[in-house]
Design a protein around this motif. Structure first.
Motif, short mmCIF file in Angstrom:
data_model
loop_
_atom_site.label_atom_id
_atom_site.label_comp_id
_atom_site.label_asym_id
_atom_site.label_seq_id
_atom_site.Cartn_x
_atom_site.Cartn_y
_atom_site.Cartn_z
N THR A 91 47.86 81.98 74.34
CA THR A 91 48.89 81.61 73.36
C THR A 91 50.22 81.32 74.04
OG1 THR A 91 49.28 83.98 73.00
CG2 THR A 91 47.78 82.84 71.47
N THR A 92 50.52 82.05 75.09
CA THR A 92 51.78 81.79 75.81
C THR A 92 51.78 80.39 76.39
OG1 THR A 92 52.07 84.14 76.33
CG2 THR A 92 53.25 82.55 77.70
N ASN A 93 50.68 80.00 77.02
CA ASN A 93 50.61 78.65 77.60
C ASN A 93 50.66 77.59 76.50
OD1 ASN A 93 50.40 79.61 80.21
ND2 ASN A 93 48.15 79.61 80.20
N ALA A 94 49.98 77.84 75.37
CA ALA A 94 49.96 76.85 74.30
C ALA A 94 51.35 76.67 73.68
CB ALA A 94 48.95 77.27 73.24
N LEU A 95 52.09 77.77 73.48
CA LEU A 95 53.38 77.69 72.79
C LEU A 95 54.51 77.26 73.71
CD1 LEU A 95 53.06 80.92 70.61
CD2 LEU A 95 52.62 78.56 69.94
N ARG A 96 54.45 77.65 74.97
CA ARG A 96 55.56 77.37 75.87
C ARG A 96 55.40 76.07 76.65
NH1 ARG A 96 56.96 83.23 78.74
NH2 ARG A 96 57.56 84.34 76.83
N HIS A 97 54.17 75.70 76.97
CA HIS A 97 53.97 74.59 77.90
C HIS A 97 53.22 73.40 77.27
CE1 HIS A 97 55.31 77.45 80.86
NE2 HIS A 97 54.26 78.24 80.64
N ALA A 98 52.38 73.64 76.26
CA ALA A 98 51.53 72.57 75.75
C ALA A 98 52.13 71.84 74.55
CB ALA A 98 50.16 73.13 75.37
N ASP A 99 53.25 72.36 74.01
CA ASP A 99 53.85 71.77 72.80
C ASP A 99 52.83 71.69 71.67
OD1 ASP A 99 56.23 71.46 74.18
OD2 ASP A 99 55.74 69.43 74.84
N ALA A 100 52.05 72.74 71.51
CA ALA A 100 51.00 72.74 70.49
C ALA A 100 51.58 72.99 69.11
CB ALA A 100 49.96 73.82 70.82
N HIS A 101 50.92 72.47 68.08
CA HIS A 101 51.30 72.70 66.69
C HIS A 101 50.38 73.70 66.02
CE1 HIS A 101 53.12 68.75 67.62
NE2 HIS A 101 54.10 69.18 66.81
N SER A 102 49.20 73.92 66.60
CA SER A 102 48.28 74.91 66.05
C SER A 102 47.46 75.52 67.17
CB SER A 102 47.36 74.28 65.00
OG SER A 102 46.48 73.34 65.61
N VAL A 103 47.12 76.79 66.97
CA VAL A 103 46.30 77.53 67.93
C VAL A 103 45.23 78.27 67.13
CG1 VAL A 103 46.24 79.27 69.73
CG2 VAL A 103 48.27 77.82 69.48
N ALA A 104 43.98 78.13 67.57
CA ALA A 104 42.85 78.80 66.91
C ALA A 104 42.18 79.75 67.89
CB ALA A 104 41.85 77.78 66.39
N ILE A 105 41.98 80.99 67.45
CA ILE A 105 41.34 82.00 68.29
C ILE A 105 40.13 82.54 67.54
CG2 ILE A 105 41.62 84.15 69.57
CD1 ILE A 105 44.75 82.63 68.27
N ARG A 106 39.02 82.64 68.23
CA ARG A 106 37.81 83.19 67.63
C ARG A 106 37.23 84.24 68.56
NH1 ARG A 106 31.97 80.38 67.21
NH2 ARG A 106 30.91 81.95 65.94
N LEU A 107 36.87 85.40 68.00
CA LEU A 107 36.30 86.51 68.77
C LEU A 107 35.02 86.97 68.08
CD1 LEU A 107 36.52 88.69 71.02
CD2 LEU A 107 37.78 90.09 69.36
N TRP A 108 33.93 87.06 68.85
CA TRP A 108 32.65 87.56 68.33
C TRP A 108 31.82 88.07 69.50
CZ3 TRP A 108 33.37 82.71 69.95
CH2 TRP A 108 32.32 82.02 70.57
N THR A 109 30.64 88.58 69.19
CA THR A 109 29.74 89.08 70.22
C THR A 109 28.37 88.47 70.04
OG1 THR A 109 29.04 90.98 68.90
CG2 THR A 109 30.94 91.31 70.36
N ASP A 110 27.65 88.37 71.16
CA ASP A 110 26.22 88.11 71.10
C ASP A 110 25.54 89.34 71.69
OD1 ASP A 110 26.25 87.96 73.89
OD2 ASP A 110 26.49 85.78 73.91
N PRO A 111 24.21 89.38 71.78
CA PRO A 111 23.57 90.62 72.25
C PRO A 111 24.05 91.09 73.63
CG PRO A 111 21.95 89.20 71.23
CD PRO A 111 23.22 88.41 71.28
N ALA A 112 24.56 90.21 74.44
CA ALA A 112 24.90 90.62 75.81
C ALA A 112 26.37 90.46 76.15
CB ALA A 112 24.07 89.82 76.81
#
Length: 440
Positions: free
Chosen positions: A361-382
């Motif tokens: 998020t720091t790179n996206a907000l400070r350096h990429a001039d992004a307008h939206s950021v999406a984060i997804r967290l999940w697990t698989d069996p391993a």
């Protein structure tokens, strides 16, 4: 030669030996047939001479002398391997006795030249009434014998060739069957090369290859144990580093915090008791410096060890962080998607996931001039899996990763995970995989 397979080499050896045996068999047969044809031809010539003499003796008393030369061709039947011709000098003609019909097909010229015996000719004078009536010419003709010899050797060598091909085919099948486990061993080695250290050959029935398979499986077990030990040591390195940072953060909080607080209190007291405005101004400057040091100290504490990690559930820590970013950057759309029912990771994994979110998020907000950021967290069996993507300008072609992302990649690698980065002109995506299974 070194590039030929073992099966090809075995077949070459077999064909070489068979070719030598084939040549020896052909030479032996040729020598035997040459002797047999020579003997039969010689015997045929002797028989023909005896036949001619006997026939002449019989006809001398049975026909007039003038009719003797005419009657001979009709009475003489040439034996095998011979030709009989009657020369009548009075009429100036040569009469040949009818040969025994030979249905056999003629042998090739090159074969005939190899087995044909030396030609033999015999001339028998014919007399009657005390006068020379003519001659009977006997010549050897081994054509029939050569044709028979050609049939014999062709059949013998043909059967030998078929036997050799059948032998080679059987040996090829047996060799491939025997070497089939080699392919299995090679496949397991290829699996080990690609990181599948659980690959095993297993027991083999072939006694010659069984030790090799056992050695490969023993090597795989050793590599698997070494990888387990390496991961355990890497995690210890990460944990030890986290513990050191935690200790430094604790010291900064416990030692630096009270000192800065006391410094601000003393500066405020000096400001209140200042006898003139200049001293009060200096007291305000000291208070401002103490406040800046306190701000830097809080930033260092957050970099060294986010206070909430390990104290609160990971989803709450990540949500609080993104909510704070939303308040600080109200024009940026930040979306956090955390799968329900996630187990709580160990502290090293939790801190790593938080750092991935923080760095991305720091790179996206400070350096990429992004307008939206999406984060997804999940697990698989391993694995724990996190994907962070933005719609910024992406990384410039040929640009290098920043120190923060490089450090994060190294940390993830030490934990046995993987970090991938993809960037285009439409944004950047960071994907991280961290193992769930903990060792040691």
């Amino acid at each position: 030669m070194n590039r030929l397979s073992l099966t090809t080499r075995i077949l070459l050896v077999i064909f070489t030996v068979q070719a030598m045996l084939f040549a020896a068999l052909a030479a032996a047969n040729l020598n035997s047939l040459r002797g047999e044809i020579a003997l039969e031809t010689r015997l045929g010539a002797q028989t023909a001479r005896s036949l001619v003499l006997a026939t002449i003796g019989t006809l001398q008393s049975a026909v007039p002398p003038d009719a003797l030369m005419t009657a001979l061709p009709e009475r003489l039947v040439p034996p095998r391997h011979t030709r009989i011709m009657v020369l009548d000098p009075r009429e100036g003609v040569i009469r040949e006795s009818e040969p025994d019909p030979e249905p056999a097909r003629a042998a090739p010229a090159w074969f005939a030249a190899m087995v044909a015996p030396e030609p033999q000719e015999t001339r028998v004078p014919v007399t009657a009434g005390g006068r020379l009536q003519g001659f009977v010419h006997i010549a050897t003709d081994p054509a029939a014998g050569i044709a028979g010899a050609w049939r014999t050797i062709r059949t013998t060598l043909g059967l030998a060739a078929l036997a050799a091909l059948a032998q080679a085919l059987l040996i090829l099948i047996a060799t491939r069957h025997a070497l089939r486990p080699v392919g299995s061993i090679a496949a397991r080695l290829e699996d080990l090369t690609h990181g599948d250290l659980a690959a095993r050959v297993g027991l083999l029935s072939q006694p010659d290859l069984a030790p090799l398979a056992t050695g490969v499986d023993r090597l795989a077990s050793a590599l698997e144990q070494a990888q387990t030990d390496r991961r355990r040591l890497q995690r210890r390195v990460v944990n030890r580093g986290d513990e050191e940072r935690k200790a430094i953060a604790r010291d900064l909080h416990d030692e630096m915090g009270p000192c800065l607080f006391g410094l601000r209190v003393e500066a405020d007291a000096l400001h209140e008791a200042a006898p003139d405005p200049a001293i009060a101004e200096h007291a305000n400057a000291i208070s401002a410096i103490a406040e800046e040091i306190s701000r830097v100290n809080r930033s260092l504490l957050n970099d060294l060890r986010p206070a909430a990690v390990g104290q609160l559930p990971l989803p709450a820590v990540l949500s609080d962080y993104t909510d704070d970013l939303g308040r600080r950057f109200p024009d940026i759309r930040i979306r956090l998607d955390i799968a329900e029912g996630l187990p709580e990771p160990d502290e090293a994994t939790a801190l790593t996931l938080f750092r991935i979110l923080q760095e991305g998020t720091t790179n996206a907000l400070r350096h990429a001039d992004a307008h939206s950021v999406a984060i997804r967290l999940w697990t698989d069996p391993a694995h724990w899996r996190m994907i962070l993507s933005d719609d910024g300008k992406g990384l410039a072609p040929g640009s290098r990763e920043g120190t923060g992302l490089t450090g994060m990649r190294e940390r993830i690698t030490l934990l046995g995970g993987e970090l991938t980065l993809s960037s285009t002109g439409n944004g950047t995506t960071i994907e991280a995989n961290l193992p769930r299974a903990q060792t040691g």
